[in-house]
Scaffold this motif. Structure first.
Motif, PDB file in Angstrom:
ATOM      1  N   THR A  50      32.225  26.820  59.321  1.00  0.00           N
ATOM      2  CA  THR A  50      31.170  26.833  58.313  1.00  0.00           C
ATOM      3  C   THR A  50      31.783  26.878  56.933  1.00  0.00           C
ATOM      4  O   THR A  50      32.154  27.938  56.434  1.00  0.00           O
ATOM      5  N   GLY A  51      31.934  25.726  56.285  1.00  0.00           N
ATOM      6  CA  GLY A  51      32.387  25.659  54.902  1.00  0.00           C
ATOM      7  C   GLY A  51      33.860  25.992  54.731  1.00  0.00           C
ATOM      8  O   GLY A  51      34.605  26.269  55.671  1.00  0.00           O
ATOM      9  N   ALA A  52      34.285  25.948  53.460  1.00  0.00           N
ATOM     10  CA  ALA A  52      35.660  26.290  53.121  1.00  0.00           C
ATOM     11  C   ALA A  52      35.839  27.800  53.127  1.00  0.00           C
ATOM     12  O   ALA A  52      34.882  28.564  53.174  1.00  0.00           O
ATOM     13  N   SER A  53      37.098  28.221  53.059  1.00  0.00           N
ATOM     14  CA  SER A  53      37.393  29.643  53.071  1.00  0.00           C
ATOM     15  C   SER A  53      36.835  30.319  51.823  1.00  0.00           C
ATOM     16  O   SER A  53      36.922  29.796  50.705  1.00  0.00           O
ATOM     17  N   ARG A  54      36.220  31.483  52.022  1.00  0.00           N
ATOM     18  CA  ARG A  54      35.697  32.284  50.919  1.00  0.00           C
ATOM     19  C   ARG A  54      36.731  33.322  50.509  1.00  0.00           C
ATOM     20  O   ARG A  54      37.519  33.780  51.328  1.00  0.00           O
ATOM     21  N   ASP A  55      36.672  33.757  49.252  1.00  0.00           N
ATOM     22  CA  ASP A  55      37.575  34.802  48.777  1.00  0.00           C
ATOM     23  C   ASP A  55      37.178  36.144  49.394  1.00  0.00           C
ATOM     24  O   ASP A  55      37.937  36.748  50.151  1.00  0.00           O
ATOM     25  N   VAL A  56      35.952  36.601  49.075  1.00  0.00           N
ATOM     26  CA  VAL A  56      35.436  37.853  49.628  1.00  0.00           C
ATOM     27  C   VAL A  56      34.078  37.577  50.247  1.00  0.00           C
ATOM     28  O   VAL A  56      33.211  36.971  49.607  1.00  0.00           O
ATOM     29  N   VAL A  57      33.872  38.022  51.480  1.00  0.00           N
ATOM     30  CA  VAL A  57      32.567  37.938  52.131  1.00  0.00           C
ATOM     31  C   VAL A  57      32.071  39.349  52.397  1.00  0.00           C
ATOM     32  O   VAL A  57      32.780  40.164  53.011  1.00  0.00           O
ATOM     33  N   VAL A  58      30.874  39.653  51.914  1.00  0.00           N
ATOM     34  CA  VAL A  58      30.217  40.929  52.191  1.00  0.00           C
ATOM     35  C   VAL A  58      29.228  40.700  53.323  1.00  0.00           C
ATOM     36  O   VAL A  58      28.326  39.849  53.212  1.00  0.00           O
ATOM     37  N   VAL A  59      29.381  41.440  54.411  1.00  0.00           N
ATOM     38  CA  VAL A  59      28.466  41.343  55.542  1.00  0.00           C
ATOM     39  C   VAL A  59      27.381  42.391  55.345  1.00  0.00           C
ATOM     40  O   VAL A  59      27.627  43.593  55.463  1.00  0.00           O
ATOM     41  N   GLY A  60      26.172  41.939  55.015  1.00  0.00           N
ATOM     42  CA  GLY A  60      25.055  42.851  54.794  1.00  0.00           C
ATOM     43  C   GLY A  60      24.446  42.663  53.422  1.00  0.00           C
ATOM     44  O   GLY A  60      25.155  42.742  52.410  1.00  0.00           O
ATOM     45  N   ALA A  61      23.133  42.422  53.375  1.00  0.00           N
ATOM     46  CA  ALA A  61      22.434  42.193  52.111  1.00  0.00           C
ATOM     47  C   ALA A  61      21.416  43.293  51.831  1.00  0.00           C
ATOM     48  O   ALA A  61      20.371  43.042  51.241  1.00  0.00           O
ATOM     49  N   GLY A  62      21.752  44.525  52.264  1.00  0.00           N
ATOM     50  CA  GLY A  62      20.961  45.675  51.868  1.00  0.00           C
ATOM     51  C   GLY A  62      21.461  46.202  50.535  1.00  0.00           C
ATOM     52  O   GLY A  62      22.253  45.560  49.838  1.00  0.00           O
ATOM     53  N   VAL A  63      21.034  47.408  50.184  1.00  0.00           N
ATOM     54  CA  VAL A  63      21.397  47.937  48.874  1.00  0.00           C
ATOM     55  C   VAL A  63      22.896  48.194  48.761  1.00  0.00           C
ATOM     56  O   VAL A  63      23.485  47.990  47.690  1.00  0.00           O
ATOM     57  N   ILE A  64      23.554  48.599  49.839  1.00  0.00           N
ATOM     58  CA  ILE A  64      25.005  48.813  49.793  1.00  0.00           C
ATOM     59  C   ILE A  64      25.719  47.472  49.644  1.00  0.00           C
ATOM     60  O   ILE A  64      26.581  47.301  48.768  1.00  0.00           O
ATOM     61  N   GLY A  65      25.390  46.508  50.490  1.00  0.00           N
ATOM     62  CA  GLY A  65      26.082  45.231  50.452  1.00  0.00           C
ATOM     63  C   GLY A  65      25.920  44.502  49.130  1.00  0.00           C
ATOM     64  O   GLY A  65      26.902  44.000  48.559  1.00  0.00           O
ATOM     65  N   LEU A  66      24.691  44.435  48.617  1.00  0.00           N
ATOM     66  CA  LEU A  66      24.472  43.711  47.366  1.00  0.00           C
ATOM     67  C   LEU A  66      25.089  44.442  46.181  1.00  0.00           C
ATOM     68  O   LEU A  66      25.601  43.804  45.248  1.00  0.00           O
ATOM     69  N   SER A  67      25.065  45.771  46.196  1.00  0.00           N
ATOM     70  CA  SER A  67      25.728  46.515  45.121  1.00  0.00           C
ATOM     71  C   SER A  67      27.229  46.251  45.141  1.00  0.00           C
ATOM     72  O   SER A  67      27.849  46.033  44.093  1.00  0.00           O
ATOM     73  N   CYS A  68      27.820  46.261  46.342  1.00  0.00           N
ATOM     74  CA  CYS A  68      29.251  45.955  46.454  1.00  0.00           C
ATOM     75  C   CYS A  68      29.540  44.544  45.951  1.00  0.00           C
ATOM     76  O   CYS A  68      30.536  44.303  45.251  1.00  0.00           O
ATOM     77  N   ALA A  69      28.689  43.600  46.304  1.00  0.00           N
ATOM     78  CA  ALA A  69      28.897  42.216  45.890  1.00  0.00           C
ATOM     79  C   ALA A  69      28.839  42.074  44.373  1.00  0.00           C
ATOM     80  O   ALA A  69      29.658  41.369  43.771  1.00  0.00           O
ATOM     81  N   LEU A  70      27.892  42.754  43.736  1.00  0.00           N
ATOM     82  CA  LEU A  70      27.764  42.667  42.280  1.00  0.00           C
ATOM     83  C   LEU A  70      28.950  43.318  41.575  1.00  0.00           C
ATOM     84  O   LEU A  70      29.484  42.769  40.604  1.00  0.00           O
ATOM     85  N   PHE A  71      29.382  44.484  42.054  1.00  0.00           N
ATOM     86  CA  PHE A  71      30.554  45.141  41.463  1.00  0.00           C
ATOM     87  C   PHE A  71      31.784  44.257  41.611  1.00  0.00           C
ATOM     88  O   PHE A  71      32.576  44.100  40.672  1.00  0.00           O
ATOM     89  N   ALA A  72      31.976  43.686  42.816  1.00  0.00           N
ATOM     90  CA  ALA A  72      33.157  42.849  43.060  1.00  0.00           C
ATOM     91  C   ALA A  72      33.123  41.590  42.197  1.00  0.00           C
ATOM     92  O   ALA A  72      34.149  41.172  41.646  1.00  0.00           O
ATOM     93  N   ARG A  73      31.954  40.987  42.063  1.00  0.00           N
ATOM     94  CA  ARG A  73      31.845  39.799  41.220  1.00  0.00           C
ATOM     95  C   ARG A  73      32.175  40.122  39.760  1.00  0.00           C
ATOM     96  O   ARG A  73      32.841  39.350  39.060  1.00  0.00           O
ATOM     97  N   ASP A  74      31.734  41.306  39.315  1.00  0.00           N
ATOM     98  CA  ASP A  74      32.023  41.701  37.931  1.00  0.00           C
ATOM     99  C   ASP A  74      33.494  42.005  37.712  1.00  0.00           C
ATOM    100  O   ASP A  74      33.950  42.056  36.563  1.00  0.00           O
ATOM    101  N   ASP A  84      21.919  34.442  40.526  1.00  0.00           N
ATOM    102  CA  ASP A  84      21.858  33.887  39.170  1.00  0.00           C
ATOM    103  C   ASP A  84      23.229  33.909  38.490  1.00  0.00           C
ATOM    104  O   ASP A  84      23.526  33.065  37.632  1.00  0.00           O
ATOM    105  N   GLY A  85      24.068  34.881  38.876  1.00  0.00           N
ATOM    106  CA  GLY A  85      25.405  34.980  38.300  1.00  0.00           C
ATOM    107  C   GLY A  85      26.447  34.154  39.014  1.00  0.00           C
ATOM    108  O   GLY A  85      27.652  34.279  38.737  1.00  0.00           O
TER     109      GLY A  85
END
Length: 418
Positions: free
Chosen positions: A5-29, A218-219
């Protein structure tokens, strides 16, 4: 043939709850390229139906000497604050043994110290995170009022408040007049209460997490649907195996799949004793009661929360795993009690819900690298404190991903501590 499935990703967060999305936003920043994958999409689990509290004063672990004094009485009531369905009793027995060992005074005190450090970090990180994600207007600082039906129940709570006082937590004990000033309409059965001003709430937890998802996309972030069946770590990355037979290649993975994290971690050869607290609630229309702040009925194991979407009555602990059917009689029992405790409460027009809270025996989450590979970081097991500790957990995960010294000592939260 296995589908890639697609090219290799840098970081993949498994889980789109409040913990997963918060981790994703911090890591992206921090400048990382991040993809989130979830079996259902953002805010589909406990992040949607929780009580909406940032319970920063809740530092006492569930496994404590005080809990063991209450547990036998609670377990005798199948609709009470703590229950184990008979069909699940044998399966959860090893977890309950670890829970009992964690309740010793020494271990309980150690867990409270670690929890206090996590709460301090989470509180510091919360408002900057809300400002950065455009969600600051959702935060409410009304506080929480814990209620006691008699003097004996109040006195039994005092050792716990002494622990909080040692950790610098503000609170005030109140009599009936003091409670009525904060919250009119309480039953006269409640003689004493304790107000904690630093217990915050979010206007609506589901809307908050959905908004985090929108901000992430959006980011430039990506959210994909997919059920993760397992992980395979190797020298130069991690292969994510999907239930449909596909695979995703990633440089690093953050496992934040809540109650579903246990089986995914097992695919790495790890046996982390994660269990599932099944939480129940009923959300009534906003006009059901003139609620001024969150109310906690600790002797009965539930809270009443004021959300923008309504009045939510829920809580309790049912240790019943992921597959048993819901027992909504538990929601009805809490609603009946709430009507007794708040006589003006209108109980018509409610919506019932059941969700899964991921819980470890010592009430501390698992945050840190996998035993199998430092390319996999665990971030799960927060019990009923996922929303509360989401910003702090995300900061710690971002520190680990970018090679910084973690903001607090992570040894009490090590996934290998068991």
């Amino acid at each position: 043939m296995t589908r890639k499935t697609g090219a290799s990703r840098d970081v993949v967060v498994v889980g789109a709850g409040v913990i997963g999305l918060s981790c994703a936003l911090f890591a992206r920043d921090r400048g990382l390229d991040v993809t989130v994958i979830d079996r259902e999409g953002p805010a589909a689990g406990a992040s949607a139906g929780n009580a909406g509290a940032f319970a920063f004063t809740d530092i006492l672990p569930l496994a404590s000497p005080g809990m063991f004094r209450k547990a036998p009485r609670w377990l005798l009531d199948p609709l009470g604050p703590l229950s184990i369905p008979p069909a699940y009793a044998l399966r959860i027995a090893p977890w309950m043994l670890r829970f009992a060992l964690s309740a010793s005074p020494r271990r309980s005190a150690r867990a409270a110290r670690a929890q206090a450090a996590m709460m301090d970090l989470s509180r510091r990180e919360l408002e900057p995170f809300l400002a950065a994600t455009g969600t600051a207007a959702m935060l409410r600082k009304d506080g929480n009022l814990e209620l006691y039906e008699n003097e004996a129940e109040f006195r039994a709570s005092l050792p716990g408040w002494a622990v909080r006082e040692r950790h610098g937590i503000d609170f005030a004990h109140l009599d009936r007049d003091g409670m009525a000033e904060l919250q009119p309409g309480l039953s006269p059965a409640f003689e004493r209460g304790t107000f904690t001003p630093t217990w915050y709430t979010i206007a609506d937890p589901k809307e908050y997490v959905l908004t985090l998802g929108h901000r992430f996309v959006d980011g430039g972030g990506r959210i994909e649907r997919g059920e993760v069946a397992g992980l395979r770590a190797h020298e130069d990355g991690v292969t994510i195996r999907l239930a449909d037979g596909g695979e995703i290649a990633a440089g690093r993975v953050v496992l934040a799949a809540g109650a579903f994290s246990r089986d995914i971690a097992r695919s790495l050869g790890e046996r982390i004793p994660l269990e599932t607290e099944r939480g129940y609630n009923t959300t009534l229309p906003p006009e059901a009661f003139d609620l001024r702040l969150q109310l906690t009925f600790g002797g009965h194991g539930f809270v009443v929360s004021r959300l923008s979407s309504g009045i939510r009555i829920g809580g309790a602990v049912e240790l019943g795993g992921l597959t048993l059917p819901p027992n909504f009689a538990r929601s009805d029992a809490m609603l009946d009690k709430a009507k007794r405790f708040l006589p003006a409460l209108k109980t018509e027009g409610g919506t019932r819900w059941m969700g899964f809270r991921p819980s470890l025996p010592d009430s501390l989450p698992a945050i840190g690298p996998s035993r199998a590979s430092a390319r996999v970081i665990h971030a799960f097991g927060h019990g009923h404190l996922g929303l509360t500790q989401s910003a702090g957990t995300a900061r710690l995960v971002a520190d680990l991903l970018t090679g910084r010294e973690p903001a607090i000592d992570l040894s009490p939260f090590s996934p290998q501590r068991f």
